[in-house]
Design an enzyme around this catalytic site. Structure first.
Site, mmCIF file in Angstrom:
data_model
loop_
_atom_site.group_PDB
_atom_site.id
_atom_site.type_symbol
_atom_site.label_atom_id
_atom_site.label_comp_id
_atom_site.label_asym_id
_atom_site.label_seq_id
_atom_site.Cartn_x
_atom_site.Cartn_y
_atom_site.Cartn_z
ATOM 1 N N HIS A 9 -6.537 -1.060 11.361
ATOM 2 C CA HIS A 9 -5.958 -1.732 10.043
ATOM 3 C C HIS A 9 -6.757 -2.833 9.400
ATOM 4 O O HIS A 9 -7.137 -3.803 10.339
ATOM 5 C CB HIS A 9 -4.507 -2.319 10.389
ATOM 6 C CG HIS A 9 -3.522 -2.581 9.453
ATOM 7 N ND1 HIS A 9 -3.549 -1.926 8.276
ATOM 8 C CD2 HIS A 9 -2.892 -3.804 9.216
ATOM 9 C CE1 HIS A 9 -2.523 -2.696 7.479
ATOM 10 N NE2 HIS A 9 -2.170 -3.527 8.083
ATOM 11 N N GLN A 38 0.736 -0.981 0.076
ATOM 12 C CA GLN A 38 0.136 0.025 -0.219
ATOM 13 C C GLN A 38 0.793 1.099 0.051
ATOM 14 O O GLN A 38 0.179 2.456 -0.198
ATOM 15 C CB GLN A 38 -0.950 0.036 1.175
ATOM 16 C CG GLN A 38 -0.238 0.188 2.740
ATOM 17 C CD GLN A 38 -1.111 0.121 3.858
ATOM 18 O OE1 GLN A 38 -1.638 -1.049 3.951
ATOM 19 N NE2 GLN A 38 -1.486 1.156 4.446
ATOM 20 N N CYS A 64 -5.311 0.278 3.623
ATOM 21 C CA CYS A 64 -5.318 -1.058 4.011
ATOM 22 C C CYS A 64 -6.573 -1.683 3.756
ATOM 23 O O CYS A 64 -6.890 -2.797 3.364
ATOM 24 C CB CYS A 64 -4.743 -1.094 5.392
ATOM 25 S SG CYS A 64 -5.852 -0.194 6.549
#
Length: 474
Positions: free
Chosen positions: A421, A279, A285
């Protein structure tokens, strides 16, 4: 005890209450600590597959902690000898090759109470590096504007002291390995200070690790904790904008019982997982977690693996925030609104939020719906085995310095209700008595275990079961 990539760790155990203190090694103690370390090094020579002999080079620092006993943690380096283990030690000479390891020595009273017994171990040795002072002093550090400076020049800034030589060498190896470039000398010195502080953070993480995870220097080691979170984990996951349906296992054909679950399972072995992606410096993410799930679901439904475009979600998802974060639960709805996802090669990733340029004729994959999965890890196993990889939210605070092993930090370091995340569960297994999930990350193949990490399974570690979702494809 803590692992730090600037040296090796020595542990001596006696009795006492809990506290901790870092001490410099005095000249009178140097010989004592080195004598203990040599016992560990000798065992290392006996057990390692290395053909050449290693000897203790230097002890650098000792940490004394009191936790059910007195523990002395001593950081050392080993030097490679020019002779094999079979040759006589008297004929050996030191080379310029060094190694950083973890040496543990426990001092125990013998069974019948006569004297002390030393139990020594060496583990987690780091990569070898060359000690060449001239080369070290004149080694260039690249700057953004085409210039460079040497370590010798930086020493004049009185920031590199003799006791910093080992950590400096680690910092320079870090710069080379990850092709780091800094704006100017001041930025170099700033990043070195951060690097040194992170060494202490790594040690603390390792000391409190309950699994088998090893922490150390990674490509994020020149970032403060705050910088890391702002760049890689910028979004605190909350309730999705679109309410999600709860998964109906029976309707979706998930009928496997807990007793029938295989002991281990890995969708990578069955062709349902694309290569590890990166990323970059973009908080996207959530997009990678979403496409990973859709890629797996499409493979199961259509028997075809297609690498899908995260950039399409970053640019065209009107609910989430691109590089500033988002939620897979929102992204599924946006995929349906857009009509599907283009393949990666048609809409490639560049790690920046841009104007949407979706070409509908290039759409390769669609989904029919999405569901939230139960907050139960056994149920997640059942869905995974039957329906493919699972998108999850996770508290990733400890992953900045993850190297390898099964992650199981204390809850205080990884609160399960502070998700920040998005990642992808692709399988599960067991290491000794440690059950784990196999998790695909989006920080590139040079991070962790070739882009993956293993997370302790069964105790909702870091919130693994709090927001697990999946797309549905007919």
């Amino acid at each position: 005890m803590g692992i730090i990539s600037t040296g090796c760790l020595l542990l001596i155990v006696l009795l006492s209450p809990t506290t901790s203190k870092v001490l410099p090694i005095s000249e009178e103690d140097q010989l004592l600590y080195e004598s203990f370390a040599r016992k560990g090094v000798e065992k290392f020579n006996q057990q390692s597959n290395d053909a050449y002999r290693w000897e203790l080079d230097r002890a650098w620092e000792v940490e004394r902690s009191l936790s059910g006993g007195i523990h002395y943690s001593i950081f050392v380096t080993l030097v490679k000898m020019d002779c094999t283990k079979q040759q006589k030690r008297e004929t050996c000479k030191k080379t310029d090759t060094l190694k950083k390891c973890l040496v543990e020595i426990s001092r125990r009273v013998k069974r019948h109470g006569y004297g002390l017994k030393d139990v020594a171990h060496v583990r987690n040795c780091e990569e070898e590096f060359t000690r060449n002072i001239e080369k070290f002093n004149h080694r260039n550090i690249k700057l953004e504007h085409g210039n460079s400076i040497t370590v010798q020049e930086l020493r004049k800034a009185k920031i590199i002291k003799p006791r910093d030589y080992v950590i400096w060498n680690s910092f320079l190896d870090f710069i080379d390995r990850h092709d780091k470039q800094y704006d100017d000398k001041h930025e170099v010195l700033k990043r070195f200070r951060v690097f040194k502080k992170n060494a202490k953070v790594i040690r603390e993480l390792q000391k409190n690790e309950q699994g088998s995870a090893v922490y150390g220097f990674t490509k994020f080691s020149d970032m403060t904790t705050r910088e890391f979170k702002e760049t890689m984990l910028p979004y605190q996951w909350e309730e999705p904008v679109y309410p999600m349906d709860q998964a109906d296992f029976e309707k979706e054909g998930v009928t496997i019982t807990e007793d029938d679950l295989p002991e281990s399972f890995d969708w990578r072995e069955k062709g349902a997982v694309t290569q590890v992606k990166n990323q970059g410096n973009c908080g996207s993410c959530w997009a990678f977690s979403t496409t990973g799930n859709v890629e797996g679901a499409w493979f199961l439904a259509k028997n075809k693996l297609v690498s899908l475009s995260e950039q399409e979600l970053v640019d065209c998802d009107s609910v989430d925030q691109g590089c500033n974060g988002g939620l897979p639960s929102n992204a599924y709805k946006e995929i349906i609104r857009m009509g599907g996802l283009e393949p990666e090669n048609a809409y490639p990733y560049d790690g920046r939020g841009e104007t949407c340029h979706l070409v509908r004729k290039d759409i390769a994959v669609y989904i029919n719906g999405s569901v939230e999965l139960p907050h139960d890890e056994v149920q997640l196993q059942k869905w995974l085995v039957t329906k493919g990889p699972i998108s999850i939210g996770l508290n990733a605070n400890t992953l900045q310095f993850y190297r390898h092993g099964v992650v199981h930090p204390f809850k205080i370091f990884c609160e399960p209700f502070m998700l920040n995340h998005g990642v992808l569960i692709v399988g599960y297994g067991k290491e000794g008595r440690k059950p784990y999930w196999i998790v695909k990350n989006s920080w590139g193949p040079t991070w962790g275990e070739k882009g993956y990490f293993r997370l302790y399974r069964g105790k909702n570690v870091c919130g693994v079961q709090e927001l697990a979702t999946s797309s549905l494809i007919n």
